[in-house]
Design a protein around this motif. Structure first.
Motif, PDB file in Angstrom:
ATOM      1  N   GLU A  26       0.839  -1.196   0.000  1.00  0.00           N
ATOM      2  CA  GLU A  26       0.000   0.000   0.000  1.00  0.00           C
ATOM      3  C   GLU A  26       0.879   1.253   0.000  1.00  0.00           C
ATOM      4  O   GLU A  26       1.805   1.395   0.797  1.00  0.00           O
ATOM      5  CB  GLU A  26      -0.903   0.007   1.237  1.00  0.00           C
ATOM      6  CG  GLU A  26      -1.815   1.209   1.346  1.00  0.00           C
ATOM      7  CD  GLU A  26      -2.863   1.249   0.242  1.00  0.00           C
ATOM      8  OE1 GLU A  26      -3.276   2.361  -0.131  1.00  0.00           O
ATOM      9  OE2 GLU A  26      -3.269   0.182  -0.227  1.00  0.00           O
ATOM     10  N   GLY A  27       0.575   2.165  -0.928  1.00  0.00           N
ATOM     11  CA  GLY A  27       1.304   3.426  -1.001  1.00  0.00           C
ATOM     12  C   GLY A  27       2.554   3.395  -1.844  1.00  0.00           C
ATOM     13  O   GLY A  27       3.137   4.452  -2.130  1.00  0.00           O
ATOM     14  N   MET A  28       2.987   2.216  -2.250  1.00  0.00           N
ATOM     15  CA  MET A  28       4.181   2.113  -3.082  1.00  0.00           C
ATOM     16  C   MET A  28       3.798   2.275  -4.560  1.00  0.00           C
ATOM     17  O   MET A  28       2.816   1.678  -5.008  1.00  0.00           O
ATOM     18  CB  MET A  28       4.881   0.779  -2.874  1.00  0.00           C
ATOM     19  CG  MET A  28       5.335   0.547  -1.443  1.00  0.00           C
ATOM     20  SD  MET A  28       6.490   1.829  -0.871  1.00  0.00           S
ATOM     21  CE  MET A  28       7.927   1.447  -1.887  1.00  0.00           C
ATOM     22  N   PRO A  29       4.555   3.052  -5.336  1.00  0.00           N
ATOM     23  CA  PRO A  29       4.150   3.320  -6.729  1.00  0.00           C
ATOM     24  C   PRO A  29       4.404   2.162  -7.696  1.00  0.00           C
ATOM     25  O   PRO A  29       3.746   2.069  -8.725  1.00  0.00           O
ATOM     26  CB  PRO A  29       5.001   4.540  -7.104  1.00  0.00           C
ATOM     27  CG  PRO A  29       6.223   4.431  -6.234  1.00  0.00           C
ATOM     28  CD  PRO A  29       5.726   3.847  -4.940  1.00  0.00           C
ATOM     29  N   TYR A  30       5.379   1.300  -7.360  1.00  0.00           N
ATOM     30  CA  TYR A  30       5.730   0.233  -8.292  1.00  0.00           C
ATOM     31  C   TYR A  30       5.766  -1.128  -7.587  1.00  0.00           C
ATOM     32  O   TYR A  30       6.114  -1.217  -6.407  1.00  0.00           O
ATOM     33  CB  TYR A  30       7.110   0.496  -8.921  1.00  0.00           C
ATOM     34  CG  TYR A  30       7.192   1.801  -9.655  1.00  0.00           C
ATOM     35  CD1 TYR A  30       6.463   2.016 -10.827  1.00  0.00           C
ATOM     36  CD2 TYR A  30       7.985   2.841  -9.176  1.00  0.00           C
ATOM     37  CE1 TYR A  30       6.530   3.218 -11.504  1.00  0.00           C
ATOM     38  CE2 TYR A  30       8.058   4.053  -9.843  1.00  0.00           C
ATOM     39  CZ  TYR A  30       7.325   4.240 -11.004  1.00  0.00           C
ATOM     40  OH  TYR A  30       7.384   5.434 -11.674  1.00  0.00           O
ATOM     41  N   PRO A  31       5.417  -2.179  -8.308  1.00  0.00           N
ATOM     42  CA  PRO A  31       5.469  -3.521  -7.722  1.00  0.00           C
ATOM     43  C   PRO A  31       6.899  -4.055  -7.671  1.00  0.00           C
ATOM     44  O   PRO A  31       7.794  -3.561  -8.356  1.00  0.00           O
ATOM     45  CB  PRO A  31       4.615  -4.349  -8.688  1.00  0.00           C
ATOM     46  CG  PRO A  31       4.779  -3.665 -10.005  1.00  0.00           C
ATOM     47  CD  PRO A  31       4.900  -2.204  -9.689  1.00  0.00           C
TER      48      PRO A  31
END
Length: 349
Positions: A192-197
């Motif tokens: 959650e909240g991270m732009p990239y996997p």
């Protein structure tokens, strides 16, 4: 009670970037990448395109193709791993846009790249039980890949929508059966909240993709008593061109049987739309009586396999909306700078 596909629709943004233009920025060897991934270029969303707009366009194409009354749609499920809102459903926006509200149910699904196929299964259950006249299942993504990461070479944009029903006179393809294979395999994730996997590198193939795709595919064939010889076409999830080609061979499917639905070389990986887009491209040319085998895969990890039998209704609706090949035609190419702007990798301070 029989259940099947009443209509289908797809949408692909017109913009593309070639793998060589991404490789040029990061100093990678484009020839080696293209050969290894079997991907030459990928689709890129426009500045005003996201999972919602793509889902709406694909759904409108499905409704246009069948000329049905959208008020008959009693359930909408949108599968994606790039929903624009953390708290606010994509499916309600789609429902309003296609005029299916208010007497219906809607929800968003998330299971990496197989959330769209999970939506088809949910719609099958609702339609078969009589809780919904028609169900609309969508796989739509503007997938993410961190700058310089391996995912950046394949993460693409696009979507497909399927209207599921049980009236014999409306079905263009009967769903003969489905089978799922699922385990807790953390090969790919985004907090959650991270732009990239992030991804588990080599674990994405094994024990991720191949274990689950083979598990679901073999499970369905055993259930139905079929083999690759019983099908005219096959479609598998396409994170790259290598994986679906390899798994098809392992299951006994020829290159010719997977060719119509193998779009990743020109499209990239549309995540939740990947397998569904391949099925649509196959329906675009399948003949009445043809059987299609398909298996979607989602990291995390699971796979959904389907067996379809095409009916003579397909010829009546096929050309009432753009085919996948039409959407792939006449692309507009961009350089890495414009691509980064479109994907939000360049931000104003």
């Amino acid at each position: 009670m029989s259940v099947g596909i009443v209509s289908y629709g797809t949408y692909i943004p017109k913009y593309r970037i070639k793998v060589e233009d991404i490789a040029k920025v990061w100093g990678d060897n484009a020839d080696i990448l293209s050969a290894g991934l079997m991907v030459n270029e990928k689709s890129v969303p426009d500045l005003d395109e996201d999972t919602v707009t793509i889902a709406v366009e694909a759904s409108r194409a499905a409704i246009c193709r069948s000329s049905l009354d959208p008020s008959r749609i009693g359930a909408i499920y949108t599968g994606s791993e790039s929903h624009p809102y953390a708290v606010k459903p994509t499916s309600t926006i789609v429902a309003e846009a296609v005029e299916a509200t208010p007497e219906m149910t809607a929800a968003d699904l998330e299971f990496a790249c197989k959330a769209g196929s999970a939506g088809i299964q949910a719609c099958m259950g609702l339609v078969q039980s009589g809780m919904a006249d028609l169900g609309l299942a969508i796989g739509s993504d503007v997938s993410q890949g961190a700058p310089g990461d391996a995912l950046e070479y394949t993460a693409a944009a696009g979507g497909a929508a399927y209207i599921i029903g049980n009236k014999e006179e409306e079905m263009v393809a009967i769903i003969e059966d489905t089978y799922s294979f699922t385990t807790d395999t953390p090969d790919f994730w985004r907090r959650e909240g991270m732009p990239y996997p992030e991804h588990g590198g080599r674990f994405t193939g094994e024990p991720g993709y191949f274990k689950h795709v083979l598990g679901a595919a073999k499970g369905l064939m055993n259930k139905l008593g079929t083999s690759a010889e019983d099908y005219d076409y096959a479609v598998f999830h396409q994170p790259n061109g290598k994986f679906p080609s390899r798994v098809a061979k392992m299951l006994g499917f020829s290159k010719e049987k997977i060719a119509p639905g193998l779009l990743v070389t020109r499209l990239g990986n549309t995540y939740s739309g990947s397998c569904l887009m391949g099925i649509a491209a196959t329906l675009d040319q399948a003949k009445p009586g043809d059987r299609i085998f398909a298996t979607a895969f989602g990291s995390g990890a699971g796979a959904d396999a389907f067996s379809f039998r095409v009916t003579d209704k397909i010829d009546k609706i096929r050309d009432k909306a753009p085919r996948v090949e039409e959407l792939l035609a006449n692309p507009v190419y961009m350089d890495y700078a414009m691509y980064a702007k479109h994907k939000g990798k360049i931000k104003r301070s």
